[in-house]
Design an enzyme around this catalytic site. Structure first.
Site, PDB file in Angstrom:
ATOM      1  N   ASP A  26       3.915   7.206  -0.002  1.00  0.00           N
ATOM      2  CA  ASP A  26       4.041   5.746  -0.068  1.00  0.00           C
ATOM      3  C   ASP A  26       2.759   5.160   0.504  1.00  0.00           C
ATOM      4  O   ASP A  26       1.680   5.501   0.049  1.00  0.00           O
ATOM      5  CB  ASP A  26       5.303   5.289   0.661  1.00  0.00           C
ATOM      6  CG  ASP A  26       5.814   3.925   0.186  1.00  0.00           C
ATOM      7  OD1 ASP A  26       5.066   3.205  -0.489  1.00  0.00           O
ATOM      8  OD2 ASP A  26       6.958   3.575   0.507  1.00  0.00           O
ATOM      9  N   GLY A  27       2.819   4.333   1.527  1.00  0.00           N
ATOM     10  CA  GLY A  27       1.613   3.725   2.090  1.00  0.00           C
ATOM     11  C   GLY A  27       0.712   4.755   2.736  1.00  0.00           C
ATOM     12  O   GLY A  27       1.140   5.839   3.121  1.00  0.00           O
TER      13      GLY A  27
END
Length: 166
Positions: A58-59
């Site tokens: 994800d991030g």
């Protein structure tokens, strides 16, 4: 000095002209390209985070050593990789009560020597929220914890952000 752009799920290294995206794929980047189509080319896998779902990357955030930190949604952890060879260097697990939906990581603090990690609890019912009361929270990996991972005090720091210029 490494001068990347860091945003949610995209980290750009100006020094190496490589863009790492949410699939942790790399692209050659040409900021002087004549068209948008030429900005990011030659897509290739940079880091294999997982072989199935979950987890998924994800991030992410980049540190001054050029290492990429990836929040692993579905794993409840952040992983530190060497993007030059895809090698996993370190894994930081969040408390079990935070759940497994790790969403983003970013460096903060005056010296960018703290790592902040977010988690989610979207679409959870009351029972699941009660089971994992820290989900949806913000967590901080301290300077001391980062020092233990990176070989000494102050050795792991985030790269300063540079605003996007359209």
């Amino acid at each position: 000095m490494l001068q990347p752009y860091v945003t949610h799920a995209a980290t750009l290294s100006i020094q190496t002209a490589t863009l790492c995206g949410p699939g942790v794929d790399a692209f050659d980047f040409d900021g002087a390209a004549a068209s948008h189509a030429g900005l990011a080319t030659r897509r290739r896998r940079a880091i294999d985070v997982c072989s199935g779902f979950p987890p998924v990357p994800d991030g992410c955030a980049l540190d001054t050593q050029g290492m990429l930190w990836v929040a692993c949604f579905g794993a409840g952890e952040v992983q530190r990789y060497d993007p030059a060879n895809g090698r996993l260097i370190a894994t930081v697990a969040l408390p079990a009560a935070a759940g497994k939906e790790t969403t983003a990581c970013a460096f903060g603090g005056a010296a960018l020597d703290e790592l902040y990690v977010t988690t989610a609890h979207e679409f959870w019912d009351a029972a699941k929220r009660a089971e994992m009361p820290l989900a949806g929270g913000l967590f901080k990996l301290s300077r001391a914890a980062l020092a233990a991972l990176g070989g000494g005090a102050g050795s792991i720091r985030g790269v300063p952000m540079h605003p996007f210029k359209p």
